[in-house]
Write an enzyme that holds these catalytic residues in place. Sequence first.
Site, PDB file in Angstrom:
ATOM      1  N   HIS A 189       0.817  -1.223   0.000  1.00 54.44           N
ATOM      2  CA  HIS A 189       0.000   0.000   0.000  1.00 54.44           C
ATOM      3  C   HIS A 189       0.845   1.265   0.000  1.00 54.44           C
ATOM      4  O   HIS A 189       0.417   2.288  -0.520  1.00 54.44           O
ATOM      5  CB  HIS A 189      -0.918   0.021   1.235  1.00 54.44           C
ATOM      6  CG  HIS A 189      -1.869  -1.120   1.271  1.00 54.44           C
ATOM      7  ND1 HIS A 189      -2.118  -1.862   2.400  1.00 54.44           N
ATOM      8  CD2 HIS A 189      -2.632  -1.652   0.289  1.00 54.44           C
ATOM      9  CE1 HIS A 189      -2.994  -2.805   2.116  1.00 54.44           C
ATOM     10  NE2 HIS A 189      -3.314  -2.695   0.853  1.00 54.44           N
TER      11      HIS A 189
ATOM     12  N   GLN B 103       0.696  -8.723   4.874  1.00 57.55           N
ATOM     13  CA  GLN B 103       1.214  -9.809   5.715  1.00 57.55           C
ATOM     14  C   GLN B 103       0.358 -11.075   5.644  1.00 57.55           C
ATOM     15  O   GLN B 103       0.872 -12.190   5.693  1.00 57.55           O
ATOM     16  CB  GLN B 103       1.327  -9.319   7.164  1.00 57.55           C
ATOM     17  CG  GLN B 103       2.101 -10.300   8.028  1.00 57.55           C
ATOM     18  CD  GLN B 103       2.389  -9.745   9.390  1.00 57.55           C
ATOM     19  OE1 GLN B 103       2.653  -8.555   9.535  1.00 57.55           O
ATOM     20  NE2 GLN B 103       2.334 -10.592  10.401  1.00 57.55           N
TER      21      GLN B 103
ATOM     22  N   HIS C  53       5.330  -2.997  10.648  1.00 57.01           N
ATOM     23  CA  HIS C  53       5.064  -2.315   9.378  1.00 57.01           C
ATOM     24  C   HIS C  53       5.473  -0.856   9.536  1.00 57.01           C
ATOM     25  O   HIS C  53       4.921  -0.144  10.372  1.00 57.01           O
ATOM     26  CB  HIS C  53       3.579  -2.392   9.025  1.00 57.01           C
ATOM     27  CG  HIS C  53       3.131  -3.777   8.694  1.00 57.01           C
ATOM     28  ND1 HIS C  53       2.568  -4.110   7.487  1.00 57.01           N
ATOM     29  CD2 HIS C  53       3.176  -4.926   9.414  1.00 57.01           C
ATOM     30  CE1 HIS C  53       2.290  -5.397   7.475  1.00 57.01           C
ATOM     31  NE2 HIS C  53       2.640  -5.917   8.635  1.00 57.01           N
TER      32      HIS C  53
ATOM     33  N   CYS D 221       4.800   1.449   7.656  1.00 57.11           N
ATOM     34  CA  CYS D 221       3.678   2.337   7.295  1.00 57.11           C
ATOM     35  C   CYS D 221       2.811   2.630   8.513  1.00 57.11           C
ATOM     36  O   CYS D 221       2.066   3.607   8.524  1.00 57.11           O
ATOM     37  CB  CYS D 221       2.840   1.742   6.171  1.00 57.11           C
ATOM     38  SG  CYS D 221       1.968   0.243   6.613  1.00 57.11           S
TER      39      CYS D 221
HETATM   40  N1  LIG Z   1      -4.525  -6.025   6.341  1.00 63.31           N
HETATM   41  C1  LIG Z   1      -3.361  -5.384   6.136  1.00 63.31           C
HETATM   42  N2  LIG Z   1      -3.340  -4.067   6.083  1.00 63.31           N
HETATM   43  C2  LIG Z   1      -2.141  -3.473   5.904  1.00 63.31           C
HETATM   44  C3  LIG Z   1      -0.943  -4.180   5.757  1.00 63.31           C
HETATM   45  N3  LIG Z   1       0.062  -3.287   5.591  1.00 63.31           N
HETATM   46  C4  LIG Z   1      -0.518  -2.082   5.650  1.00 63.31           C
HETATM   47  N4  LIG Z   1      -1.850  -2.176   5.829  1.00 63.31           N
HETATM   48  C5  LIG Z   1      -2.887  -1.152   5.985  1.00 63.31           C
HETATM   49  O1  LIG Z   1      -3.435  -0.781   4.763  1.00 63.31           O
HETATM   50  C6  LIG Z   1      -4.251   0.341   5.024  1.00 63.31           C
HETATM   51  C7  LIG Z   1      -4.307   1.249   3.827  1.00 63.31           C
HETATM   52  O2  LIG Z   1      -5.390   2.065   4.104  1.00 63.31           O
HETATM   53  P1  LIG Z   1      -5.644   3.540   3.575  1.00 63.31           P
HETATM   54  O3  LIG Z   1      -6.614   4.173   4.502  1.00 63.31           O
HETATM   55  O4  LIG Z   1      -6.001   3.492   2.114  1.00 63.31           O
HETATM   56  O5  LIG Z   1      -4.186   4.212   3.664  1.00 63.31           O
HETATM   57  P2  LIG Z   1      -3.722   5.477   4.502  1.00 63.31           P
HETATM   58  O6  LIG Z   1      -4.647   6.609   4.256  1.00 63.31           O
HETATM   59  O7  LIG Z   1      -2.290   5.692   4.201  1.00 63.31           O
HETATM   60  O8  LIG Z   1      -3.940   4.945   5.983  1.00 63.31           O
HETATM   61  P3  LIG Z   1      -3.124   5.248   7.315  1.00 63.31           P
HETATM   62  O9  LIG Z   1      -1.976   4.300   7.347  1.00 63.31           O
HETATM   63  O10 LIG Z   1      -4.118   4.975   8.398  1.00 63.31           O
HETATM   64  O11 LIG Z   1      -2.678   6.688   7.272  1.00 63.31           O
HETATM   65  C8  LIG Z   1      -3.685   0.981   6.278  1.00 63.31           C
HETATM   66  O12 LIG Z   1      -4.621   0.839   7.310  1.00 63.31           O
HETATM   67  C9  LIG Z   1      -2.449   0.159   6.556  1.00 63.31           C
HETATM   68  O13 LIG Z   1      -2.137   0.072   7.931  1.00 63.31           O
HETATM   69  C10 LIG Z   1      -0.999  -5.597   5.822  1.00 63.31           C
HETATM   70  O14 LIG Z   1       0.001  -6.309   5.696  1.00 63.31           O
HETATM   71  N5  LIG Z   1      -2.227  -6.148   6.002  1.00 63.31           N
HETATM   72 ZN   LIG Z   2       1.630   0.227   4.307  1.00 68.32          ZN
END
Ligand SMILES: Nc1nc2c(ncn2[C@@H]2O[C@H](COP(=O)(O)OP(=O)(O)OP(=O)(O)O)[C@@H](O)[C@H]2O)c(=O)[nH]1
Ligand SMILES: [Zn+2]
Length: 230
Positions: free
Chosen positions: A124, A163, A191, A193
């Site tokens: 993502h 994951q 993560h 992120c």
């Molecule tokens: N299920 C899952 N979610 C993940 C993984 N890696 C990252 N994510 C999540 O993917 C989501 C992407 O959501 P969005 O709301 O579109 O992205 P965003 O606006 O950058 O979200 P934030 O991280 O909350 O700021 C986030 O909640 C991440 O934490 C993973 O391995 N599995």
């Molecule tokens: Zn991510």
Amino acid sequence: MKTETISQKNGHQLNGFTTEDIGDDHLFTSLETPMKPNAFEMSNDEKKQRISILFSEIMDVLGLDLTDDSLKGTPDRVAKMYIEEIFSGLDPENKPKVALFDNKYQYNQMLVEKDITFYSNCEHHFVPIIGKAHVAYKSSGKVIGLSKLNRIVQYYAKRPQVQERLTQQIGNELKNILETEDVAVIIDAKHLCVSSRGVKDDTSATVTTYYGGVFNSPEKIAELQNYINN
Ligand SMILES: Nc1nc2c(ncn2[C@@H]2O[C@H](COP(=O)(O)OP(=O)(O)OP(=O)(O)O)[C@@H](O)[C@H]2O)c(=O)[nH]1
Ligand SMILES: [Zn+2]
């Protein structure tokens, strides 16, 4: 294993593509990394050239001076790193070759390879996922070299990942190679992120599991956890 997969035979029609178009390693199942059908038409050299040009553009848009000594090689470095290193697991050519051996020791308990450190990248945000994988299996008559367990983890980690999928891809691969349902995978990862941006939670980690066959019982799960935690 309690996940739904749509396994398909070679040549079946899937979403307008045949599996012949996309290759055996990229069947459209819930376990597969979503790839476009012509993903391997371009050579790796061509891919590197394209990525380098496109990454230069990103840097240029960010306002970075691409004539600077330290920055001018970055587009080529990133391209090489994507293709040869951190995303090399997208290419089935890089799948580890695994030889099976007879279980001549008659070892019929679980084997656990724990604390396999891996570096992956979140699909993502394209930032790192850093974790440990623990894999276990019970031989159905065949065994594989220990290092191959690590190599299988590294192969699937070197893709843009979530994951949950990484866990299942490793579990499924071990199941197929070892010809047994008796396979377990536990992944404990951070993560970036989640920790370095966004919600900025530096203490949380994510744990995912795959318990197949004999491992799908409270006793076996407890035994496995015991080995991993000690
Ligand atoms: N299920 C899952 N979610 C993940 C993984 N890696 C990252 N994510 C999540 O993917 C989501 C992407 O959501 P969005 O709301 O579109 O992205 P965003 O606006 O950058 O979200 P934030 O991280 O909350 O700021 C986030 O909640 C991440 O934490 C993973 O391995 N599995
Ligand atoms: Zn991510």
